[in-house]
Design a protein around this motif. Structure first.
Motif, PDB file in Angstrom:
ATOM      1  N   GLN A 290      29.348  41.523  41.841  1.00 14.57           N
ATOM      2  CA  GLN A 290      28.997  40.335  42.632  1.00 14.57           C
ATOM      3  C   GLN A 290      27.846  39.567  41.980  1.00 14.57           C
ATOM      4  O   GLN A 290      27.808  38.335  42.036  1.00 14.57           O
ATOM      5  CB  GLN A 290      28.635  40.739  44.065  1.00 14.57           C
ATOM      6  CG  GLN A 290      28.529  39.554  45.011  1.00 14.57           C
ATOM      7  CD  GLN A 290      29.836  38.785  45.150  1.00 14.57           C
ATOM      8  OE1 GLN A 290      30.878  39.353  45.428  1.00 14.57           O
ATOM      9  NE2 GLN A 290      29.783  37.466  44.928  1.00 14.57           N
ATOM     10  N   THR A 291      26.935  40.285  41.347  1.00 13.83           N
ATOM     11  CA  THR A 291      25.806  39.615  40.679  1.00 13.83           C
ATOM     12  C   THR A 291      26.312  38.686  39.576  1.00 13.83           C
ATOM     13  O   THR A 291      25.867  37.533  39.452  1.00 13.83           O
ATOM     14  CB  THR A 291      24.841  40.668  40.105  1.00 13.83           C
ATOM     15  OG1 THR A 291      24.368  41.494  41.181  1.00 13.83           O
ATOM     16  CG2 THR A 291      23.652  40.034  39.410  1.00 13.83           C
ATOM     17  N   VAL A 292      27.246  39.199  38.766  1.00 12.09           N
ATOM     18  CA  VAL A 292      27.793  38.376  37.675  1.00 12.09           C
ATOM     19  C   VAL A 292      28.659  37.245  38.253  1.00 12.09           C
ATOM     20  O   VAL A 292      28.559  36.091  37.808  1.00 12.09           O
ATOM     21  CB  VAL A 292      28.595  39.252  36.676  1.00 12.09           C
ATOM     22  CG1 VAL A 292      29.244  38.380  35.604  1.00 12.09           C
ATOM     23  CG2 VAL A 292      27.695  40.306  36.037  1.00 12.09           C
TER      24      VAL A 292
ATOM     25  N   THR B  55      21.900  38.149  45.392  1.00  9.47           N
ATOM     26  CA  THR B  55      23.065  39.027  45.592  1.00  9.47           C
ATOM     27  C   THR B  55      22.667  40.226  46.435  1.00  9.47           C
ATOM     28  O   THR B  55      23.414  40.664  47.319  1.00  9.47           O
ATOM     29  CB  THR B  55      23.612  39.498  44.234  1.00  9.47           C
ATOM     30  OG1 THR B  55      23.852  38.366  43.404  1.00  9.47           O
ATOM     31  CG2 THR B  55      24.910  40.286  44.398  1.00  9.47           C
ATOM     32  N   ARG B  56      21.490  40.730  46.180  1.00  7.93           N
ATOM     33  CA  ARG B  56      20.993  41.920  46.886  1.00  7.93           C
ATOM     34  C   ARG B  56      20.908  41.701  48.398  1.00  7.93           C
ATOM     35  O   ARG B  56      21.032  42.627  49.180  1.00  7.93           O
ATOM     36  CB  ARG B  56      19.598  42.224  46.319  1.00  7.93           C
ATOM     37  CG  ARG B  56      18.953  43.470  46.829  1.00  7.93           C
ATOM     38  CD  ARG B  56      19.431  44.658  46.059  1.00  7.93           C
ATOM     39  NE  ARG B  56      18.499  45.759  46.217  1.00  7.93           N
ATOM     40  CZ  ARG B  56      18.886  47.015  46.372  1.00  7.93           C
ATOM     41  NH1 ARG B  56      20.154  47.328  46.349  1.00  7.93           N
ATOM     42  NH2 ARG B  56      17.997  47.961  46.513  1.00  7.93           N
ATOM     43  N   VAL B  57      20.676  40.446  48.807  1.00  7.76           N
ATOM     44  CA  VAL B  57      20.618  40.163  50.247  1.00  7.76           C
ATOM     45  C   VAL B  57      21.962  39.680  50.792  1.00  7.76           C
ATOM     46  O   VAL B  57      22.053  39.241  51.935  1.00  7.76           O
ATOM     47  CB  VAL B  57      19.483  39.164  50.612  1.00  7.76           C
ATOM     48  CG1 VAL B  57      18.124  39.784  50.347  1.00  7.76           C
ATOM     49  CG2 VAL B  57      19.642  37.837  49.882  1.00  7.76           C
ATOM     50  N   GLY B  58      23.001  39.773  49.973  1.00 11.73           N
ATOM     51  CA  GLY B  58      24.349  39.536  50.487  1.00 11.73           C
ATOM     52  C   GLY B  58      24.937  38.166  50.208  1.00 11.73           C
ATOM     53  O   GLY B  58      26.016  37.853  50.706  1.00 11.73           O
ATOM     54  N   MET B  59      24.253  37.343  49.422  1.00 12.39           N
ATOM     55  CA  MET B  59      24.851  36.023  49.143  1.00 12.39           C
ATOM     56  C   MET B  59      26.032  36.174  48.185  1.00 12.39           C
ATOM     57  O   MET B  59      26.068  37.086  47.368  1.00 12.39           O
ATOM     58  CB  MET B  59      23.811  35.079  48.532  1.00 12.39           C
ATOM     59  CG  MET B  59      22.741  34.659  49.523  1.00 12.39           C
ATOM     60  SD  MET B  59      21.780  33.276  48.885  1.00 12.39           S
ATOM     61  CE  MET B  59      20.504  33.166  50.148  1.00 12.39           C
ATOM     62  N   ALA B  60      26.994  35.258  48.319  1.00 10.67           N
ATOM     63  CA  ALA B  60      28.181  35.287  47.465  1.00 10.67           C
ATOM     64  C   ALA B  60      28.461  33.869  46.950  1.00 10.67           C
ATOM     65  O   ALA B  60      27.610  32.985  47.057  1.00 10.67           O
ATOM     66  CB  ALA B  60      29.357  35.864  48.236  1.00 10.67           C
TER      67      ALA B  60
END
Ligand code: DSN
Length: 430
Positions: free
Chosen positions: A284-286, A365-370
């Motif tokens: 998800q980070t990438v 990303t760590r807090v759930g954003m997409a």
């Protein structure tokens, strides 16, 4: 003096509150899980444990020994290698340990130029200078945004460095270690990878795998795409037992005395969490970095690597000379609640005037954003920097967006508040 204590606690509280409302896009930052964070204020913080498990200079280390052995096991499992040392207290300290172990003063050591994205460890004013080694710069391919293989082969054959560093702080694309492997073997060089930025992506299987591609040693910090505590790590896969011994003694007593036992314990938690959640987090980070880059590009920003899919990592680079330059743009964004940093980009004329900004998606990303939120962030950039919307308005919209993402993901205890310090410091001194 109580006033000073109150003041620093108040500043820390305000800092946390500010970040809770902001969109933090620093590529080298991340958030610790609650279980890792707790260990930072455990009694481990107060103790010394020089030496190795089972052979310490201090008494009282039985639990520390077990924690260190566990941390080492987790590191070797996560990175699929036979050697780990978790005593360096930062990435730069880990780099110093490698230089001390594997290069003599005045020796040539291969690396990238700072202007091409290398970390300050490679600079004369950084770790290279401290060890007194002589940088041998690889050629850079501006079109592929990575090391130019044919020209670098020639440089390596000519200078014959016995240690070759691969690693960047503006790390958009994998480095061609596999393609240079035969040249490294031909000149007898040790391949060394500084994986600080991409450590969590490597572990999550989303970037290159340096220890399988031609590097024997991997150094890193542990708090960027690997969402761990501020600490360092050395990993290796080599049959050269003598080199491993030198790495161990470079880590201690070479470049550390105590190795920050609280941070090491927190690292154990983060490594265990990454074994569980790291694949999904890295993906998800990438994906978020690529989505953010594409959304900015669509809105007219000069995003590097447009022909290459923008990035294969957590990082996005944007040339903002048209918007006022890196320093000015980063300052305006911060004023509007979006935290970035100015950054030198390949082709910049002066290191004093970085033409770009560097963005990273580890924390959002760590807090759930997409991907959807990446579009919303790009919209804020556009409104502030292209449409002249006032900073206060953008800051409020950034805070509204962030309000939906106040808790941590990809860890044990997911769902807990991401920015808790301001809750924790309710008491005031005398
Ligand atoms: N300062 C870090 C970065 O931002 O890339 C590397 O140490």
């Amino acid at each position: 003096m109580a006033a000073a204590v109150r003041r620093v606690r108040d500043l820390a509280r305000r800092h946390s509150a500010r970040f809770a409302r902001a969109i933090p896009l620093i590529a080298s930052e991340n958030l610790l899980s609650p279980y890792a964070k707790e260990l930072l204020i455990s009694d481990l913080h107060s103790r010394y444990a020089e030496g190795v498990p089972g052979d310490r200079y201090y008494e009282g280390n039985e639990q520390v020994d077990e924690i260190e052995n566990l941390t080492l096991d987790l590191a070797r499992r996560l990175f699929r290698c036979s050697f780990a040392d978790v005593r360096p207290i930062s990435g730069t300290v880990a780099n110093l340990a490698v230089l001390k172990a594997l290069a003599e003063p005045a020796a040539p050591v291969g690396t990238c130029r700072l202007a091409d994205g290398a970390h300050i460890s490679s600079a004369a004013f950084g770790a290279f200078g401290l060890r007194g080694v002589r940088p041998v710069y690889y050629a850079w391919d501006d079109a592929r945004l990575t090391v130019d293989v044919p020209r670098t082969r020639a440089i390596l054959r000519d200078a014959r460095p016995q240690l070759c560093l691969f690693g960047l702080s503006l790390f958009l694309f994998p480095l061609p270690i596999d393609e240079l492997r035969s040249t490294l073997e031909e000149i007898g060089a040790v391949g060394w990878y500084d994986g600080a930025h991409v450590l969590g992506l490597i572990a999550g299987g989303e970037f290159q795998d340096p220890l399988r591609e031609g590097c024997q040693v991997l150094s890193a910090s542990t708090h960027k795409t690997l969402p761990g505590p501020q600490h360092g790590i050395l990993l290796a896969e080599t049959g050269d037992a003598e080199a491993l011994g030198r790495l161990r003694s470079a880590a201690f007593p070479g470049v550390t005395s105590n190795h920050h036992l609280h941070a090491m314990a927190a690292l154990a938690v983060s490594l265990a969490e990454h074994l569980e959640f790291g694949g999904a987090y890295a993906r998800q980070t990438v994906a978020n970095a690529r989505a953010l880059a594409a959304a900015l590009h669509e809105r007219g920003f000069d995003v590097l690597g447009a022909d290459l899919g923008f990035t294969r990592s957590h990082t996005v680079a944007v040339r903002v000379t048209g918007e006022g330059g890196g320093a000015e743009v980063a300052r305006r964004l911060a004023d509007a609640g979006i935290i970035t940093n100015k950054n030198l980009l390949p082709g910049d004329k002066s290191p004093k005037h970085p033409g770009g900004i560097r963005l990273g998606t580890p924390e959002v990303t760590r807090v759930g954003m997409a991907e959807r939120e990446m579009g919303a962030i790009a919209e804020l950039f556009d409104d502030l920097l292209h449409r002249g919307r006032p900073a206060e308005e953008v800051r409020e919209r950034a805070a509204e967006l962030k309000a939906g993402f106040a808790t941590l993901r990809y860890c044990f205890g997911a769902g807990e508040a991401a920015y808790r310090y301001y809750d924790l410091v309710g008491r005031e001194p005398g």
